[in-house]
Motif scaffolding. Structure first.
Motif, PDB file in Angstrom:
ATOM      1  N   GLN A  96      -5.943   2.213   0.264  1.00 26.85           N
ATOM      2  CA  GLN A  96      -5.631   0.875  -0.223  1.00 26.85           C
ATOM      3  C   GLN A  96      -4.292   0.378   0.336  1.00 26.85           C
ATOM      4  O   GLN A  96      -3.346   1.130   0.480  1.00 26.85           O
ATOM      5  N   SER A  97      -4.242  -0.925   0.588  1.00 26.22           N
ATOM      6  CA  SER A  97      -2.997  -1.579   1.000  1.00 26.22           C
ATOM      7  C   SER A  97      -2.322  -2.174  -0.223  1.00 26.22           C
ATOM      8  O   SER A  97      -2.982  -2.529  -1.198  1.00 26.22           O
ATOM      9  N   TYR A  98      -1.014  -2.271  -0.151  1.00 26.33           N
ATOM     10  CA  TYR A  98      -0.250  -2.910  -1.223  1.00 26.33           C
ATOM     11  C   TYR A  98       0.970  -3.598  -0.630  1.00 26.33           C
ATOM     12  O   TYR A  98       1.419  -3.284   0.471  1.00 26.33           O
ATOM     13  N   ARG A  99       1.460  -4.570  -1.372  1.00 22.87           N
ATOM     14  CA  ARG A  99       2.652  -5.347  -0.991  1.00 22.87           C
ATOM     15  C   ARG A  99       3.444  -5.533  -2.274  1.00 22.87           C
ATOM     16  O   ARG A  99       2.939  -6.088  -3.251  1.00 22.87           O
ATOM     17  N   LEU A 100       4.678  -5.046  -2.276  1.00 24.05           N
ATOM     18  CA  LEU A 100       5.420  -4.917  -3.518  1.00 24.05           C
ATOM     19  C   LEU A 100       6.897  -5.253  -3.309  1.00 24.05           C
ATOM     20  O   LEU A 100       7.548  -4.656  -2.457  1.00 24.05           O
ATOM     21  N   PRO A 101       7.444  -6.212  -4.073  1.00 30.34           N
ATOM     22  CA  PRO A 101       8.882  -6.443  -3.988  1.00 30.34           C
ATOM     23  C   PRO A 101       9.622  -5.246  -4.579  1.00 30.34           C
ATOM     24  O   PRO A 101       9.145  -4.628  -5.541  1.00 30.34           O
TER      25      PRO A 101
END
Length: 131
Positions: A96-101
């Motif tokens: 899975q891909s994720y994008r997280l501040p």
């Protein structure tokens, strides 16, 4: 901008653990988002090796702040990652891909990082990789 902190993040983005370690003092204190404080380079190295097995990450949109004449620094960035292998106690990894501040705080002495504190929203990460 603090050059040591910049070098640390540049090494992170290259996947260069020895480069990251070169920026740290021998007695570095690593405060992670979840878990116990790790003390010393050996535990930091082990943490990085574990992270490299489970995650592939690149940090973008980096802003580094410096105060107290370079003795303190902070950074704000976005973690762009892929969940490679299931990490204990977390959802199953399926690429899975994720994008997280996220953000990090640093204390430095004699040009080396003596403290690293990292924060991100774990619930947001879990939601992203569970979708």
């Amino acid at each position: 901008m603090n050059e040591t902190v910049k070098a640390y993040f540049d090494a992170f983005n290259r996947g260069d653990v020895p480069g990251m370690l070169a920026c740290l003092s021998e007695d570095v204190r690593h405060h992670v988002n979840e878990g116990q404080v790790r003390e010393g380079k050996d535990l930091f190295r082990a943490f990085c090796e574990h992270m490299s097995r489970c995650y592939r990450e690149e940090l973008t949109d980096m802003v580094i702040f410096e105060v107290e004449g370079g003795r303190r620094a902070a950074a704000e960035y976005v973690v762009n990652g892929t969940y490679l292998a299931t990490d204990e106690g977390l959802p199953e990894a399926r690429g899975q891909s994720y994008r997280l501040p996220a953000g990090s705080f640093f204390t430095l002495e004699n040009g080396l990082i003596t403290r690293v504190v990292t924060y991100y929203n774990l619930a947001d990460w879990v939601k992203q990789v569970s979708a």
